[in-house]
Motif scaffolding. Structure first.
Motif, mmCIF file in Angstrom:
data_model
loop_
_atom_site.group_PDB
_atom_site.id
_atom_site.type_symbol
_atom_site.label_atom_id
_atom_site.label_comp_id
_atom_site.label_asym_id
_atom_site.label_seq_id
_atom_site.Cartn_x
_atom_site.Cartn_y
_atom_site.Cartn_z
ATOM 1 N N ARG A 1 -67.181 -36.538 16.304
ATOM 2 C CA ARG A 1 -67.052 -36.603 14.698
ATOM 3 C C ARG A 1 -67.485 -37.412 13.930
ATOM 4 O O ARG A 1 -67.236 -38.472 13.654
ATOM 5 C CB ARG A 1 -65.448 -36.307 13.981
ATOM 6 N N CYS A 2 -68.965 -36.670 13.173
ATOM 7 C CA CYS A 2 -69.226 -37.442 11.872
ATOM 8 C C CYS A 2 -70.447 -36.311 11.304
ATOM 9 O O CYS A 2 -70.801 -35.408 11.915
ATOM 10 C CB CYS A 2 -70.441 -38.272 12.705
ATOM 11 N N GLY A 3 -70.487 -36.362 10.221
ATOM 12 C CA GLY A 3 -71.296 -35.511 9.845
ATOM 13 C C GLY A 3 -71.830 -36.104 8.234
ATOM 14 O O GLY A 3 -71.634 -37.271 7.691
ATOM 15 N N TYR A 4 -72.324 -35.491 7.120
ATOM 16 C CA TYR A 4 -73.245 -35.800 5.756
ATOM 17 C C TYR A 4 -72.939 -34.644 5.303
ATOM 18 O O TYR A 4 -73.084 -33.823 5.282
ATOM 19 C CB TYR A 4 -73.615 -36.675 6.024
ATOM 20 N N THR A 5 -72.674 -34.885 3.783
ATOM 21 C CA THR A 5 -72.358 -34.011 3.024
ATOM 22 C C THR A 5 -73.877 -34.283 1.372
ATOM 23 O O THR A 5 -73.767 -35.662 1.675
ATOM 24 C CB THR A 5 -71.500 -33.677 2.426
ATOM 25 N N ASN B 1 -60.472 -43.397 3.123
ATOM 26 C CA ASN B 1 -61.704 -44.990 3.715
ATOM 27 C C ASN B 1 -61.911 -44.914 4.425
ATOM 28 O O ASN B 1 -62.768 -46.199 4.689
ATOM 29 C CB ASN B 1 -60.117 -46.423 3.698
ATOM 30 N N GLY B 2 -63.148 -43.955 4.271
ATOM 31 C CA GLY B 2 -64.521 -44.249 4.977
ATOM 32 C C GLY B 2 -64.398 -43.434 6.237
ATOM 33 O O GLY B 2 -63.144 -42.976 6.462
ATOM 34 N N ILE B 3 -65.222 -43.804 6.504
ATOM 35 C CA ILE B 3 -65.736 -43.300 8.618
ATOM 36 C C ILE B 3 -65.650 -44.624 8.907
ATOM 37 O O ILE B 3 -66.325 -45.595 8.493
ATOM 38 C CB ILE B 3 -66.548 -42.340 8.564
ATOM 39 N N SER B 4 -64.985 -44.276 10.262
ATOM 40 C CA SER B 4 -64.836 -45.714 11.520
ATOM 41 C C SER B 4 -66.570 -45.900 11.125
ATOM 42 O O SER B 4 -67.328 -45.378 11.436
ATOM 43 C CB SER B 4 -64.743 -45.023 12.688
ATOM 44 N N VAL C 1 -71.065 -39.446 3.877
ATOM 45 C CA VAL C 1 -70.445 -39.458 4.876
ATOM 46 C C VAL C 1 -69.209 -38.859 5.403
ATOM 47 O O VAL C 1 -68.829 -38.511 4.636
ATOM 48 C CB VAL C 1 -70.286 -40.805 5.833
ATOM 49 N N SER C 2 -69.426 -38.474 6.376
ATOM 50 C CA SER C 2 -67.961 -37.523 6.812
ATOM 51 C C SER C 2 -67.777 -36.929 7.987
ATOM 52 O O SER C 2 -68.241 -37.654 9.077
ATOM 53 C CB SER C 2 -68.288 -36.107 6.249
ATOM 54 N N SER C 3 -66.166 -36.427 8.165
ATOM 55 C CA SER C 3 -66.528 -35.893 9.654
ATOM 56 C C SER C 3 -66.606 -35.344 9.976
ATOM 57 O O SER C 3 -65.630 -34.984 11.261
ATOM 58 C CB SER C 3 -64.472 -36.918 9.812
#
Ligand code: PLP
Length: 395
Positions: A246-250, A276-279, A103-105
């Motif tokens: 804001r959210c994405g993925y890699t 520490n991760g995404i909300s 996961v990403s922001s």
């Protein structure tokens, strides 16, 4: 004394969006009450889909109860989010292990952060015209940069050049700003080049949801050999209107090894150290994008933008203006009429039609003479803009 990153001194000032806003502000000051038709923006204009909003509200409520409350999240992503993304890939025939997805922001964050994995002594190949952040992130990292120009002769989709040695290769398909897409065969040539050279492809798939031609790959991992040379960076910004949320993925396959190091393991180490991760609230909202109801809802918004693109393409077709993009991308890359420079055309459009677009020169010097129109604007404004464009360009 503390030593600073001297490479920041090598960054060129980006005048593109500053100049655009200065020029439009000046026009509005001189013509009070003008309604500008904004086709310059790369931001979405439609709100989040109802399914996503429902999931976000539910996720907030979950935080109010002891039984459903989440504290720290897994740094690399919540199971429900990663499995939702994994099913999305599987539906297109791309088999990934769930832990190959992170996961990403958002894509911007990842495009910058991922450079942590690579030493300073590397060369980045950037096909231009390009999203400006690629160059700036590599300047900050101290990498050498090879600017690879593309043009109308290759449809703004260049092939690898065996004589160039590059370590990091940026591919953005569908492309910002040109809207051009790489075919399966073209991507295969880049994958073979990267595997031969021991390079890594950073595949920016931020606009994959706009692809409508069946034959065009959405993911680099649809190409044989990509698992040993590519990282894919994707985002829900344009897919589902998450530019502000804001959210994405890699995706980093386990098979990607360079210099005896496994990039997947390095990235786990990076994420578990630096985030520490995404909300959990965002991840629950984002997971809703991939449900059947979520997909239907986000597709409706995408279709509004695609229809805007169609309206603009029809206007350019009528006037016999060369362009690429628009069909598989939210951007249309048009040749400025009468040999005009891109800023010259910007001024003319603003003064004569009150349309604001983006001069191609801002995306690299080979963008001079071209102009980017965005389909992310308001539908009614886009129709009006198309009518004014037709009038102007037929003169
Ligand atoms: N990559 C490209 C090609 C983009 O055009 C953009 C945003 O416009 C991004 C990445 C950044 O997207 P995000 O909002 O996920 O940071």
């Amino acid at each position: 004394m503390i030593k600073m990153n001297q490479h920041y001194k090598e960054l060129k000032s980006s005048y593109l969006f500053y100049n655009i806003s200065q020029k439009t502000q000046q026009y509005c000051d001189e013509h009070p009450g003008t309604h500008l038709l904004k086709l310059g923006i790369g931001d979405v204009t439609l709100p989040l889909a109802g399914e996503v909003i429902k999931a976000l509200h539910g996720a907030v409520d979950d935080q109010a109860e002891k039984e459903t409350f989440s504290g720290y999240m897994p740094e690399c992503g919540a199971d429900y989010f990663l499995s939702a993304v994994n099913s999305y890939y599987q539906a297109r025939g791309v088999q990934l292990a769930q832990d190959e997805i992170f996961v990403s922001s958002g894509a911007s964050d990842e495009l910058g952060d991922i450079l942590d994995l690579f030493a300073e002594d590397n060369t980045a190949l950037i096909m231009e015209p390009a999203y400006p952040a690629y160059v700036d992130a590599n300047v900050m990292a101290g990498h050498r940069i090879v600017h690879m120009p593309s043009g109308r002769e290759n449809g703004f989709v260049p092939d690898p050049d065996e004589s160039i040695d590059a370590d990091l290769i940026y591919i953005c398909s569908p492309n910002n700003p040109t809207g051009a897409v790489f075919s399966r065969e073209q991507l295969k040539r880049w994958v073979d080049y990267a595997n031969t050279k021991g390079a890594v492809i950073l595949f920016d798939a931020a606009y994959e949801c706009f692809i409508e031609d069946e034959a065009i790959p959405h993911s680099i991992f649809e190409i044989e050999g990509a698992r040993t040379c590519a990282i894919e960076i994707c985002s829900l910004s344009k897919t589902a209107g998450f530019t502000g949320t804001r959210c994405g993925y890699t995706v980093i396959p386990r098979d990607l090894e360079r210099g005896g190091m496994v990039l997947h393991d390095m990235w786990i180490r990076n994420r578990t150290t630096k985030t520490n991760g995404i909300s959990c609230i965002l991840q629950k909202g984002a997971a809703a994008v991939f449900t059947p109801a979520g997909q239907k809802a986000v597709r409706e918004n995408i279709m509004v933008y695609k229809n805007n693109a169609k309206v603009l393409m029809e206007a350019l077709d009528t006037c016999g203006i060369w362009y690429c993009g628009g069909k598989n991308a939210p951007y249309i890359w048009m040749k400025c009429p009468d040999g005009a420079g891109s800023w010259e055309f910007f001024d003319r459009l603003l003064q004569e039609t009150q349309i604001v677009g983006t001069p191609g020169e801002g995306f690299g010097s080979c963008g001079e003479g071209y102009f980017r129109l965005s389909s992310f604007g308001d539908a009614e404004d886009t129709r009006e803009a198309a009518a004014r464009l037709k009038k102007l360009l037929k003169k």
